[in-house]
Design an enzyme around this catalytic site. Structure first.
Site, PDB file in Angstrom:
ATOM      1  N   GLY A  23       3.366   1.573  12.682  1.00  0.00           N
ATOM      2  CA  GLY A  23       4.531   0.862  12.171  1.00  0.00           C
ATOM      3  C   GLY A  23       4.153  -0.041  11.017  1.00  0.00           C
ATOM      4  CB  SER A  49      -4.559  -2.692 -10.833  1.00  0.00           C
ATOM      5  OG  SER A  49      -4.590  -4.093 -10.931  1.00  0.00           O
ATOM      6  CG  ASP A  69      -1.608  -0.515 -14.993  1.00  0.00           C
ATOM      7  OD1 ASP A  69      -2.206  -0.286 -13.935  1.00  0.00           O
ATOM      8  OD2 ASP A  69      -1.314  -1.658 -15.384  1.00  0.00           O
ATOM      9  CG  ASP A  81      -0.037  -2.474   8.856  1.00  0.00           C
ATOM     10  OD1 ASP A  81      -0.509  -2.790   7.750  1.00  0.00           O
ATOM     11  OD2 ASP A  81       0.012  -1.295   9.263  1.00  0.00           O
ATOM     12  CG  ASP A 137       2.203   4.124  10.648  1.00  0.00           C
ATOM     13  OD1 ASP A 137       1.950   3.130   9.940  1.00  0.00           O
ATOM     14  OD2 ASP A 137       2.368   4.074  11.879  1.00  0.00           O
ATOM     15  CB  ILE A 138      -2.059   3.186   6.803  1.00  0.00           C
ATOM     16  CG1 ILE A 138      -1.565   3.996   5.598  1.00  0.00           C
ATOM     17  CG2 ILE A 138      -3.564   2.985   6.756  1.00  0.00           C
ATOM     18  CD1 ILE A 138      -2.118   5.396   5.515  1.00  0.00           C
ATOM     19  CD  GLU A 140      -4.104  -3.813 -14.410  1.00  0.00           C
ATOM     20  OE1 GLU A 140      -3.751  -2.689 -13.983  1.00  0.00           O
ATOM     21  OE2 GLU A 140      -4.535  -4.709 -13.662  1.00  0.00           O
TER      22      GLU A 140
END
Length: 659
Positions: free
Chosen positions: A636, A576, A335, A638, A617-618, A331
């Site tokens: 839009g 993450s 990061d 979701d 937008d996906i 992690e």
């Protein structure tokens, strides 16, 4: 206007703060758990009544009904006070209610501090119950009354029984099923810890290491938000069946690099180093400098070996190297490598939270930024061997952007606890900080891929299997944070092709809160979603009242990240990765605003929802879980990918045009 309170009418079936049910004399149940199949009381075992509990009583704060208005004054792009965040350096002057945007950080403590009557009523209750006045202390913000009490004293005070609970992982914890307070003081108390929350440690037990907190964000046994490891592609332990690929834009569909993200989201290297960015890590999670150097030499050659984050230790936070594994280093390495690479030459701050004895919770991190919040989820100074001997409340100033790749479930804690913590993110937003949280990696299921029994998620009742009611994450459902979901490049597609919702190894966390009402900035987007794409699920699966907070807000790539961990470069998956990536884009926008003499952007949700076209937008993919296909990404907003992924080239002009 959104109030950070329970959406009572909408989610009454989910609420965990109990109604006023009489118990003994004039006591009423204040909070109650429904129970959890993951935790069960140990039969025939009772904790020693002499064990000391750090009892913390959260007093009801003032003026919270105005908190959302104040935050929106400085965050709404249509407001003439946009960007006029609180500043600690301002001259102290208590404003009139009409000028709350001029508040300083000190004044915000005064604005929300409990009324004197609240403090007196609760203190008098403690004294009349046999607690000596000399043992009672008031926090700096006057919002917590603190007393160290034995289990026997706490049981008498709260009309409850503490038990030792054992988790399915073998961890143990002291808690209770419910607790009561006198009816006349109930309105003066938000919550009391440690009680039902399974998030506080005990003091003075020789077996305390076996009774550690149940949710330490850095503990891989408890946190399903930690990234998932894929095959090793370079270095010791590399998969012999995988031919090493060149790190290039042509291979972004199989391995993500910093250059891939720049191409995906239309931004270049940072140049100004005029803003501030931090990531939060929880011990025992720790980065290795050798891994950072390996990453630089392969994927970020402009960064000199030895470049490290600014290390801010919170409550004994240490970059431990005693244990090294993907669970210990994955992690933090992920990061920091991507945050540093994407905003360099800016220095990234690391808020390393918790020592190796007690660990830490989100509250410990918040304590370090705001001494008025002081909750003492863990016990500091820690009298036990190896424990941290100081106390870090209010030690650090928040950076302009903070990304956290950890989370829990709404069902893990009580609604009162979550509302109290959520209000702190509201205050940080007032001060000009952007707070980002990963939305989770298990789709509509919760941390640990756990689902709920029927409609009892907010009561903490988990289904022992992987089916049942959807389990929303927290703090991602807090309306004052930006929740970040995950996307992926379509298999075989180029880096410039539209992405889809992540369905490789992990699934983007998303859904609807059982605790928080829908924020005003989100109402139009969510209403449009239900009007045009209403899911077929019923209230058995999720809170379909259409009046509660939806998440995530945005998304970023979360699949196939090339990360240096423990001397090798491996593929890594998870929201993450998504959160620090989105945070890096905001940081690059901030440095341009600061260079132009403007403020950092602060709480970004109102601007993003008012300008959805500045995001990509996906519209394909889903977030399966709990035995269902989950929700589906559509045009839009979701509950899979939010408004979409960043487009720096479109975002920058909009934010630069604001005051």
């Amino acid at each position: 206007m959104l109030l950070p309170i329970l959406a009572t009418a909408a989610v009454a079936a989910f609420a965990t703060v109990a109604t006023a049910l009489p118990t003994s004399a004039n006591h009423v149940v204040h909070e109650k758990r429904s129970g959890s199949s993951s935790w069960s009381p140990m039969q025939g075992v009772k904790p020693d009544g002499r064990i000391t509990l750090p009892v913390r009583i959260g007093l009801t704060e003032s003026n919270l009904h105005r908190g959302d208005d104040i935050l929106m004054e400085v965050s709404d792009p249509a407001s003439d006070k946009y960007g006029k965040h609180l500043a600690a350096e301002e001259v102290m002057r208590y404003p009139s209610p009409a000028h709350t945007a001029d508040l300083t950080l000190e004044q915000i403590v005064e604005l929300f501090a409990p009324q004197p009557k609240t403090i007196d009523v609760v203190r008098n209750w403690l004294v009349s119950s046999g607690i000596e006045s000399s043992r009672i202390s008031l926090s700096r913000g006057r919002n917590w009354l603190n007393v160290n009490a034995s289990i026997a004293e706490a049981e008498a005070l709260l009309k409850t029984e503490y038990k030792i609970y054992e988790h399915s992982t073998g961890q143990k914890h002291i808690a209770c099923e419910e607790y009561s307070v006198p009816q006349e003081i109930q309105e003066h108390i938000d919550l009391i810890m440690p009680t039902i929350h399974f998030d506080t440690k005990i003091v003075g037990d020789p077996e305390r290491r076996k009774l550690k907190r149940t949710f330490n964000p850095g503990d891989s046994n408890n946190n399903g938000f930690l990234p998932k490891k894929g095959p090793t592609i370079l270095g010791p332990g590399a998969d012999p069946d995988l031919a090493p690929l060149p790190f290039a834009l042509t291979t972004c569909n199989s391995q993500i690099t910093p250059d891939c993200l720049r191409a995906l989201y239309n931004f270049t290297n940072g140049t100004l180093a005029k803003s501030s960015y931090a990531v939060v890590e929880y011990t025992p999670q720790a980065y290795l400098q050798s891994d950072l150097n390996l990453f630089y030499s392969n994927l970020a050659r402009q960064i000199p070996a030895g470049t490290a984050p600014t290390f801010d230790s919170i409550d004994g936070g240490v970059d431990q190297t005693t244990t090294q594994s993907f669970d210990d280093n994955g992690e933090s390495d992920l990061d920091l490598q991507y945050a540093i690479a994407l905003v360099y030459p800016q220095t990234v701050t690391l808020y390393q939270t918790g020592d190796t004895v007690e660990g830490a919770s989100f509250n410990n991190f918040l304590d370090a930024l705001d001494s008025s919040y002081y909750t003492s989820d863990a016990t500091y100074p820690d009298p036990n061997s190896g424990g941290y001997k100081k106390q870090d409340c209010g030690r650090y100033t928040a950076t302009s952007v903070i990304s956290t790749s950890y989370g829990s479930n709404e069902a893990d804690l009580s609604a009162a606890y979550e509302v109290r913590q959520c209000n702190e993110y509201m205050k940080l937003g007032m001060a000009g900080t952007t707070i980002l949280y990963s939305s989770g990696d298990n789709g509509v299921a919760g941390n640990g891929a756990e689902c709920c029994t029927k409609a009892k998620c907010a009561g903490g009742t988990y289904n022992s299997g992987k089916t049942g009611t959807f389990n929303p994450s927290f703090p991602g459902t807090c309306p004052y944070v930006t929740s970040v979901g995950a996307t992926q490049i379509v298999s075989g597609a180029s880096v410039t092709a539209p992405e889809e919702a992540c369905e490789t190894v992990i699934y983007s966390g998303g859904g609807f809160s059982n605790v928080f009402a829908m924020p005003s900035y989100q109402s139009s987007a969510v209403k449009s979603y239900f009007t045009n794409h209403k899911p077929s699920y019923t209230a058995t699966q999720y809170n379909n009242s259409e009046t509660v907070r939806g998440y995530p807000d945005v998304s970023a790539n979360g699949a196939n990240y090339a990360v240096a961990v423990d001397g090798s470069i491996s593929l890594v998956y998870g929201t993450s990765a998504s959160s620090p990536t989105f945070g890096s884009v905001i940081t690059l926008i901030n440095e341009q605003r600061v260079n132009a003499g403007k403020s950092a952007v602060g709480f970004i949700n109102p601007t993003l929802y008012a300008n959805p076209s500045i995001l990509n937008d996906i519209t394909s993919g889903g977030n399966q879980g709990c035995g269902t296909a989950g929700f589906t990404a559509v045009s839009g907003w979701d509950p899979v990918t939010g408004l979409g992924t960043p487009n720096y080239g479109k975002m920058l002009p909009v934010f630069m045009a604001l005051p």
